[in-house]
Design a protein around this motif. Structure first.
Motif, PDB file in Angstrom:
ATOM      1  N   VAL A  49       0.899  -1.274  -0.204  1.00 41.67           N
ATOM      2  CA  VAL A  49      -0.025   0.018  -0.105  1.00 41.67           C
ATOM      3  C   VAL A  49       0.856   1.308   0.106  1.00 41.67           C
ATOM      4  O   VAL A  49       0.503   2.247  -0.813  1.00 41.67           O
ATOM      5  N   VAL A  54      -0.223   0.355  -4.298  1.00 42.55           N
ATOM      6  CA  VAL A  54      -0.992  -0.654  -4.728  1.00 42.55           C
ATOM      7  C   VAL A  54      -2.074  -1.218  -3.687  1.00 42.55           C
ATOM      8  O   VAL A  54      -1.590  -1.479  -2.644  1.00 42.55           O
ATOM      9  N   GLY A  55      -3.241  -0.963  -3.958  1.00 41.94           N
ATOM     10  CA  GLY A  55      -4.274  -1.272  -2.963  1.00 41.94           C
ATOM     11  C   GLY A  55      -4.936  -2.684  -3.582  1.00 41.94           C
ATOM     12  O   GLY A  55      -4.771  -2.900  -4.602  1.00 41.94           O
ATOM     13  N   ILE A  56      -5.822  -3.319  -2.600  1.00 40.03           N
ATOM     14  CA  ILE A  56      -6.591  -4.499  -3.138  1.00 40.03           C
ATOM     15  C   ILE A  56      -7.920  -4.394  -2.600  1.00 40.03           C
ATOM     16  O   ILE A  56      -8.071  -4.079  -1.334  1.00 40.03           O
ATOM     17  N   VAL A  57      -9.048  -4.567  -3.427  1.00 39.08           N
ATOM     18  CA  VAL A  57     -10.231  -4.742  -2.782  1.00 39.08           C
ATOM     19  C   VAL A  57     -10.728  -6.220  -3.234  1.00 39.08           C
ATOM     20  O   VAL A  57     -10.391  -6.643  -4.450  1.00 39.08           O
ATOM     21  N   LEU A 115      -5.738  -2.110  -7.286  1.00 36.35           N
ATOM     22  CA  LEU A 115      -5.751  -0.573  -7.599  1.00 36.35           C
ATOM     23  C   LEU A 115      -4.606   0.260  -7.541  1.00 36.35           C
ATOM     24  O   LEU A 115      -3.692  -0.189  -6.738  1.00 36.35           O
ATOM     25  N   ALA A 116      -4.548   1.080  -8.326  1.00 34.71           N
ATOM     26  CA  ALA A 116      -3.482   2.070  -8.462  1.00 34.71           C
ATOM     27  C   ALA A 116      -3.926   3.213  -7.419  1.00 34.71           C
ATOM     28  O   ALA A 116      -4.930   3.792  -7.632  1.00 34.71           O
ATOM     29  N   LEU A 117      -3.267   3.368  -6.138  1.00 34.87           N
ATOM     30  CA  LEU A 117      -3.545   4.614  -5.448  1.00 34.87           C
ATOM     31  C   LEU A 117      -3.007   5.723  -5.827  1.00 34.87           C
ATOM     32  O   LEU A 117      -2.049   6.015  -6.500  1.00 34.87           O
ATOM     33  N   GLY A 125      -8.306   5.265  -4.960  1.00 31.88           N
ATOM     34  CA  GLY A 125      -7.660   4.304  -5.892  1.00 31.88           C
ATOM     35  C   GLY A 125      -8.368   4.110  -7.030  1.00 31.88           C
ATOM     36  O   GLY A 125      -9.844   4.354  -6.971  1.00 31.88           O
TER      37      GLY A 125
ATOM     38  N   ARG B  53      -8.464  11.960  -9.679  1.00 27.82           N
ATOM     39  CA  ARG B  53      -9.415  11.075 -10.631  1.00 27.82           C
ATOM     40  C   ARG B  53     -10.219  10.167  -9.712  1.00 27.82           C
ATOM     41  O   ARG B  53     -11.035   9.697 -10.194  1.00 27.82           O
ATOM     42  N   THR B  54      -9.656  10.044  -8.573  1.00 24.10           N
ATOM     43  CA  THR B  54     -10.261   8.956  -7.790  1.00 24.10           C
ATOM     44  C   THR B  54     -11.563   9.367  -7.079  1.00 24.10           C
ATOM     45  O   THR B  54     -12.006   8.661  -6.104  1.00 24.10           O
ATOM     46  N   THR B  83     -15.749   9.281  -2.825  1.00 20.43           N
ATOM     47  CA  THR B  83     -14.697   8.525  -3.185  1.00 20.43           C
ATOM     48  C   THR B  83     -15.056   6.961  -3.370  1.00 20.43           C
ATOM     49  O   THR B  83     -15.680   6.282  -2.717  1.00 20.43           O
ATOM     50  N   VAL B  85     -13.653   4.071  -4.207  1.00 25.38           N
ATOM     51  CA  VAL B  85     -13.198   3.046  -3.487  1.00 25.38           C
ATOM     52  C   VAL B  85     -11.797   3.218  -3.161  1.00 25.38           C
ATOM     53  O   VAL B  85     -11.111   4.420  -3.703  1.00 25.38           O
ATOM     54  N   SER B  86     -11.595   2.612  -2.124  1.00 23.49           N
ATOM     55  CA  SER B  86     -10.031   2.942  -1.389  1.00 23.49           C
ATOM     56  C   SER B  86      -9.257   1.686  -1.259  1.00 23.49           C
ATOM     57  O   SER B  86      -9.801   0.733  -1.314  1.00 23.49           O
ATOM     58  N   GLY B  87      -8.160   1.688  -1.373  1.00 23.08           N
ATOM     59  CA  GLY B  87      -7.144   0.345  -1.426  1.00 23.08           C
ATOM     60  C   GLY B  87      -6.572   0.089   0.054  1.00 23.08           C
ATOM     61  O   GLY B  87      -5.717  -0.630   0.144  1.00 23.08           O
ATOM     62  N   GLY B  88      -7.463   0.290   1.131  1.00 23.59           N
ATOM     63  CA  GLY B  88      -6.908  -0.255   2.542  1.00 23.59           C
ATOM     64  C   GLY B  88      -6.921  -1.457   2.593  1.00 23.59           C
ATOM     65  O   GLY B  88      -6.042  -2.172   3.272  1.00 23.59           O
TER      66      GLY B  88
END
Lengths: 274, 88
Positions: A49, A54-57, A115-117, A125, B53-54, B83, B85-88
């Motif tokens: 991250v 890079v994030g992941i969902v 995801l590209a954060l 992202g 853009r997010t 927002t 989606v977030s990538g946490g």
């Protein structure tokens, strides 16, 4: 051979219902197992991250209960986890098994979308293929060009065509922080808890007229599929709409999770088969 | 204009989800908002000052492209910032 991470899992009573391991507990264990595999073979989730942006969902999830495993059965179980990149670098698949005294008890597969954060503190992202710096750390046999396809759409169609609708209900919920991960976005595995809540409410309301739905409380679930299409966020209000079917000799619960003020906008779907 | 802020962004507005701003345009509303909540500025805007853009900006339910942020806004208009989606 794809690389594995294995470890012993100390079992405590919070992982279980009186019937079996709880799906929500397995979801959390599976996410942690995937993070362990990543740290051992690629990089830590934190580095993924904050260093690689890079994030992941979680997009899709599939759980098969195989052999029985109850809290009474063992002090520890064995966890084995593998991971691979699927499709044109657009999916990250994690597979986890939990093995008890009777053999493999749980076989779980979780498919994430990278995801590209953007680099902001909200961790916002957009979907993006995994970068070279990450993909090159996977072995040749951990790259699968064929993307995973969820069973949800096909099962939904079969239920509508061939199933007997038994009962339906809708139950409100709200996303609180204990349902969220670090970015105040829901933790995907919570969908399994909201779905289970929808099923339990359906049984509580309709079992008198449809006693066959009681199996949804008393029997072990055999398989769960889920897809997550949109993220809930902190303090969002949602509705879980649950429909019980008899189909192909099984009792099946179909759960659609939507925003409370827009029932057509499905955020997640879960299908439980008993 | 009333600015509606959801979920992921709430912690950057001190958990205010409905914020009244006085500005003739959407861009002006965003400027006033980020001046009032400086932490939101770094989240919402990139180094050039453009909306990342997010994040999605919508006026009365209509999503706006970056070049449409000069759209005029009235007192009872609703401006959503979300927002996806977030990538946490």
């Amino acid at each position: 051979m794809p690389r594995t991470t294995t470890y012993d899992l100390l079992l405590d009573s919070s992982f279980f219902s009186p019937i079996q391991m709880q799906p929500l507990a397995i979801g959390r264990l599976g996410f942690n197992a995937g993070a362990r595999w990543l740290k051992e073979h690629v990089c830590s989730h934190r580095d993924l991250v904050y260093r690689h942006q890079v994030g992941i969902v979680l997009w899709a999830w599939e759980l098969h209960y195989v052999e029985p495993l109850g809290f009474h059965a063992a002090d520890e179980a064995q966890v084995e986890v593998t991971a691979r990149v699927r499709g044109p670098r657009t999916q990250l698949e994690c597979r986890m098994t939990i093995t008890g005294p009777e053999g493999v008890a749980v076989d779980m597969r979780a498919i994430s979308v990278p995801l590209a954060l953007s680099g902001d503190a909200a961790l916002s992202g957009a979907p993006h293929a995994l970068p070279d710096a990450i993909v090159e750390r996977f072995e040749e046999d951990e790259l699968e060009p064929v993307p995973y396809r969820s069973e949800i759409a096909r099962t939904r169609g079969a239920l509508a065509r061939e199933g007997r609708l038994v009962a339906e209900t809708a139950e409100p919920f709200r996303i609180h922080r204990h349902n969220c991960e670090v970015a105040d976005q829901w933790f995907w595995a919570e969908s399994l808890g909201f779905a289970a809540g929808g099923r339990e409410e359906l049984v509580a309301r309709h079992a008198a007229e449809h006693p066959e739905v009681r199996r949804g409380l008393g029997a072990p679930v055999r398989r769960i599929d889920a897809t997550h299409l949109k993220a809930y966020q902190f303090l969002d209000r949602g509705t879980v709409s649950t429909t019980a079917y008899e189909w192909d000799g099984s009792l099946v619960f179909l759960h659609d999770l939507s925003l409370a003020d827009d029932g057509r906008d499905v955020h997640a779907t879960a299908i439980e088969r008993f | 204009m009333v600015v509606k802020v959801r979920g992921i962004l709430l912690r950057f507005t001190n958990y205010e989800s409905s914020i009244e701003v006085e500005a003739p345009t959407v861009l002006g509303a965003l400027t006033e908002l980020t001046e009032r909540y400086p932490e939101l500025k770094d989240v919402l805007l990139d180094r050039s000052g453009a909306v990342r853009r997010t994040h999605l900006v919508a006026l009365n339910g209509e999503a706006l492209r970056p070049e449409e942020l000069d759209r005029a806004g009235a007192e009872d208009d609703r401006l959503d910032i979300a927002t996806a989606v977030s990538g946490g």
